[in-house]
Design a protein around this motif. Structure first.
Motif, mmCIF file in Angstrom:
data_model
loop_
_atom_site.group_PDB
_atom_site.id
_atom_site.type_symbol
_atom_site.label_atom_id
_atom_site.label_comp_id
_atom_site.label_asym_id
_atom_site.label_seq_id
_atom_site.Cartn_x
_atom_site.Cartn_y
_atom_site.Cartn_z
ATOM 1 N N ARG A 48 0.873 -1.348 0.420
ATOM 2 C CA ARG A 48 0.043 0.394 -0.160
ATOM 3 C C ARG A 48 0.932 1.449 -0.218
ATOM 4 N NH1 ARG A 48 -4.097 1.221 3.304
ATOM 5 N NH2 ARG A 48 -3.281 2.672 4.699
ATOM 6 N N THR A 50 0.239 4.397 0.841
ATOM 7 C CA THR A 50 -0.850 5.879 2.086
ATOM 8 C C THR A 50 -0.865 6.572 1.672
ATOM 9 O OG1 THR A 50 0.282 4.178 4.185
ATOM 10 C CG2 THR A 50 -1.247 6.555 4.546
ATOM 11 N N LEU A 53 -2.983 6.602 -1.534
ATOM 12 C CA LEU A 53 -4.713 6.599 -1.405
ATOM 13 C C LEU A 53 -4.836 7.151 -0.810
ATOM 14 C CD1 LEU A 53 -3.487 2.546 0.416
ATOM 15 C CD2 LEU A 53 -5.032 3.149 -1.587
ATOM 16 N N ASN A 54 -4.437 7.982 -0.240
ATOM 17 C CA ASN A 54 -5.203 9.734 0.576
ATOM 18 C C ASN A 54 -5.851 10.358 0.068
ATOM 19 O OD1 ASN A 54 -4.119 8.477 3.502
ATOM 20 N ND2 ASN A 54 -2.692 9.720 3.080
ATOM 21 N N VAL A 56 -7.172 9.226 -2.538
ATOM 22 C CA VAL A 56 -8.416 8.748 -3.972
ATOM 23 C C VAL A 56 -9.544 9.834 -3.367
ATOM 24 C CG1 VAL A 56 -9.689 6.406 -4.422
ATOM 25 C CG2 VAL A 56 -6.743 7.089 -4.305
ATOM 26 N N TYR A 100 -15.172 4.665 0.181
ATOM 27 C CA TYR A 100 -15.042 5.450 -0.790
ATOM 28 C C TYR A 100 -16.127 6.292 -1.514
ATOM 29 C CZ TYR A 100 -10.425 4.548 -0.965
ATOM 30 O OH TYR A 100 -8.726 4.672 -0.060
ATOM 31 N N ALA A 111 -9.490 6.255 -9.142
ATOM 32 C CA ALA A 111 -8.398 4.874 -8.646
ATOM 33 C C ALA A 111 -9.764 3.961 -9.508
ATOM 34 C CB ALA A 111 -8.751 4.560 -7.500
ATOM 35 N N MET A 159 -5.625 -2.230 -6.453
ATOM 36 C CA MET A 159 -5.878 -0.547 -7.113
ATOM 37 C C MET A 159 -4.982 0.345 -7.871
ATOM 38 S SD MET A 159 -6.682 2.666 -4.438
ATOM 39 C CE MET A 159 -8.752 1.514 -4.256
ATOM 40 N N ALA A 167 -1.650 -0.045 -4.181
ATOM 41 C CA ALA A 167 -1.897 -0.990 -3.280
ATOM 42 C C ALA A 167 -2.231 -2.814 -4.007
ATOM 43 C CB ALA A 167 -3.628 -0.581 -2.803
ATOM 44 N N MET A 206 -6.782 -0.983 0.816
ATOM 45 C CA MET A 206 -6.516 -0.077 -0.392
ATOM 46 C C MET A 206 -7.596 1.351 0.837
ATOM 47 S SD MET A 206 -8.298 -2.103 -3.038
ATOM 48 C CE MET A 206 -7.445 -4.100 -4.174
ATOM 49 N N SER A 207 -7.474 1.841 2.008
ATOM 50 C CA SER A 207 -7.742 2.292 2.193
ATOM 51 C C SER A 207 -6.999 2.874 2.987
ATOM 52 C CB SER A 207 -8.586 1.998 3.798
ATOM 53 O OG SER A 207 -9.562 1.227 3.584
ATOM 54 N N PRO A 208 -7.451 4.662 2.903
ATOM 55 C CA PRO A 208 -6.578 5.818 3.310
ATOM 56 C C PRO A 208 -6.545 5.591 4.816
ATOM 57 C CG PRO A 208 -9.395 6.529 2.693
ATOM 58 C CD PRO A 208 -9.285 4.969 2.118
#
Length: 268
Positions: A48, A50, A53-54, A56, A100, A111, A159, A167, A206-208
């Protein structure tokens, strides 16, 4: 009672015998950045970014595919492929939608998420029925499963932002002879019930960070409504009464076809 105790002894003695395969042909755009994650009844390799991801906010989910290659392992009929692929895709949608905004137009997304089933082991239905009877006579937090009836699922997802992987997860789980995996009279039982923990782990990767407040929906606004209900109420009641897992009923898509002349299924 004697039969139930015999099953228990067999389960304890063979709990560690079943394990998911390590190697497989990957559908991911890259596996070089993956590092070991969970180990035990579920094994994962994860990656990941990060910071990426933040950024997205909106996600497009591609249909789940059936991977092909020398080390993929599954013996599935077309209708069974559709059931497994749809359940994996549904669980990914349910979990990602909590984090999301899910969009149906990929051009409107920040994404894109791709996923594939790489491995499948059928559930032994006769052994599962016998295990359910044994568990009835030996109630407790852990149930037993008979050797030869233990199914499993291998899957992966990534992702991508502008075609760059931000991710990814490679995931595998096999039912254990002694544990909390419910037996099933469906040969897809274990694979279908393991789709939910796969969706949980994939969405976690896949999480922020920090995790945003969970999104909630009504039946009219749920972006995953096409997959049916998020909670299998009938299956939950049957499981509580009989100890058997009953798959959810979902609208089915057409079975995924393998690309080119590659075989659609292989038997190990």
């Amino acid at each position: 009672m004697r039969l139930a105790l015999t099953f228990t002894a067999l389960a304890i003695g063979l709990t560690a015998c079943a394990s998911a395969p390590d190697g497989h042909d990957s559908s991911l755009s890259s596996t070089e950045q993956l590092t070991p994650g969970k180990s035990g009844r579920t094994t994962t390799r994860e990656y990941r970014d990060t910071a990426a991801l933040n950024q997205v906010k909106r996600v497009y989910l591609h249909p789940t595919k059936l991977a092909t290659g020398e080390t993929t392992r599954y013996v599935l009929k077309d209708n069974e492929k559709a059931l497994v692929l749809t359940e994996v895709e549904a669980q990914l949608c349910f979990e990602l939608a909590e984090r999301y905004e899910m969009v149906s137009d990929r051009t409107q997304s920040d994404a894109e998420v791709h996923s594939a089933v790489t491995w499948f082991e059928p559930t032994g239905t006769v052994g599962s029925g016998a295990a359910a009877v044994a568990n009835f006579f030996i109630p407790g937090p852990l149930g037993i499963r008979l050797p030869g009836s233990l199914g499993g699922l291998g899957a992966e997802a990534e992702m991508k932002v502008n075609e760059r992987q931000v991710a990814a997860i490679v995931w595998a789980r096999q039912a254990q002879a002694l544990g909390t995996d419910s037996p099933s009279l469906s040969r897809l039982g274990d694979a279908l019930q393991f789709a939910e923990p796969f969706g949980d782990d994939a969405a976690r990767v896949m999480s922020p960070e920090p995790l945003p407040p969970s999104r909630s929906y009504t039946s009219a606004t749920d972006p995953c409504a096409a997959y049916g209900g998020r909670i299998n109420e009938t299956g939950f009641i049957i499981d509580r009464v009989t100890g058997l897992y009953v798959p959810a009923t979902r609208p089915q898509k057409a079975p995924e076809k393998a690309p080119g002349n590659a075989p659609e299924a292989q038997q190990d």
